[in-house]
Write a protein that holds these residues in place. Structure first.
Motif: not given
Length: 317
Positions: A124-128
């Motif tokens: 999720l952090l990389v996607s954001e």
């Protein structure tokens, strides 16, 4: 209250081009763009593309207009801005291009949600992070590291590429190396581990064990690096297949990984498991180039092998 602004990709950057620098083209990056790569564009446009991170040299974003190019360098004009480095205490983006992203995560953050995880995951952090520069960006996992372990995580930027690599894993993923500290001894300095059975409820199955060697998916080769009264430090190469199930393998052998208290380790106080990726290599499916990533063995792995597991003193990291 300030009005929120969104970055719009310039129309001039939509094409995706790569250029190989020849000897007679050596010199400043801006000069190469205006005289060769993007000679139909104005100097101002080229400087703006550099400033906004649309340009990379040898897969690395470059905003330096006077950067000195050398014969053989690859200059790429990307269709969207390349992200700046992700600023997170537990995640470090090591490399990326338009197709793949490699990162290293520390123990304590999950790769993906387990259904019970409330904190943000690595995925999720990389996607954001990517969506800040390209709202249409997506990312797809190629391998997973447990929350209480550390190591390299490779991600694809399209579902099609994810499927291509997972369907041809041994063709593209050529090295997966791990360090692990276990409780208990293994007599040989080198050997092989057989993969665990798929069904943990099957009472007739054979548990994981040391073997002479085979080409079974999930098989691993180990080398003993250190031995104490507590246990052993091992370097492990996963030989075939994408699934790493080392925690289960050592648990079935009655030699649990230090810190893996759910599988029998005496050390519940560490807050992590002594398992970490130390090496990962892959062949790029589009360029054919090999990429190698290496990480030194954590000092704690050796220190924990010198400590009495019955010692009540905490050793959190």
């Amino acid at each position: 209250m300030k009005k929120k602004t969104t970055y719009k990709t310039p129309k001039t950057a939509r094409p995706h081009f790569s250029f190989k620098v020849e000897a007679e083209q050596e010199g400043g990056l801006l000069a190469f763009l205006t005289n060769h790569a993007l000679k139909e564009r104005s100097r101002t446009t080229c400087k703006q593309l550099l400033h906004d991170r649309f340009i990379s040299v040898n897969d690395e974003p470059n905003t330096q207009w006077d950067y000195e190019l050398r014969n053989g360098d690859i200059v790429t004009v990307h269709p969207s801005p390349l992200p700046k480095l992700l600023n997170h205490k537990s995640i470090e983006v090591l490399w990326q291009d338009d197709h793949l992203l490699m990162l290293h995560k520390k123990a304590g953050i999950p790769t993906v949600s387990s259904g019970e995880e409330k904190d943000k995951t690595t995925l999720l952090l990389v996607s954001e992070y990517l969506k800040k520069f390209n709202p249409r960006a997506k990312v797809f996992l190629l391998n997973r590291i447990d929350k209480d372990s550390a190591g390299f995580v490779l991600m694809a930027k399209t579902a099609e590429l994810q499927k291509k690599i997972t369907d041809n894993w041994d063709k593209y993923i050529v090295r997966q190396q791990f360090a692990v500290s276990i409780e208990g001894n293994i007599s040989d300095t080198q050997g092989y581990l057989a993969p665990p059975a798929e069904d943990s409820n099957d009472k007739k199955r054979k548990p994981s064990k040391l073997v002479q060697g085979s080409n079974t998916a999930g098989q691993a080769r180990y080398t003993k690096l250190m031995q104490t009264e507590v246990g052993c430090l091992l370097s492990i190469d996963l030989l075939m297949g994408r699934n790493n199930r080392l925690r289960k393998q050592f648990a079935e052998m009655k030699r649990p990984i230090i810190g893996d208290w759910r599988n029998g380790s005496k050390r519940k106080d560490l807050g992590r498991v002594a398992l970490e990726t130390t090496g990962f290599s892959f062949i790029h499916p589009f360029t054919g180039k090999r990429y190698d990533f290496d990480q030194p063995i954590a000092k704690e792995f050796r220190r924990w092998l010198k400590q009495d597991p019955t010692n009540k003193q905490k050793d959190k990291i």
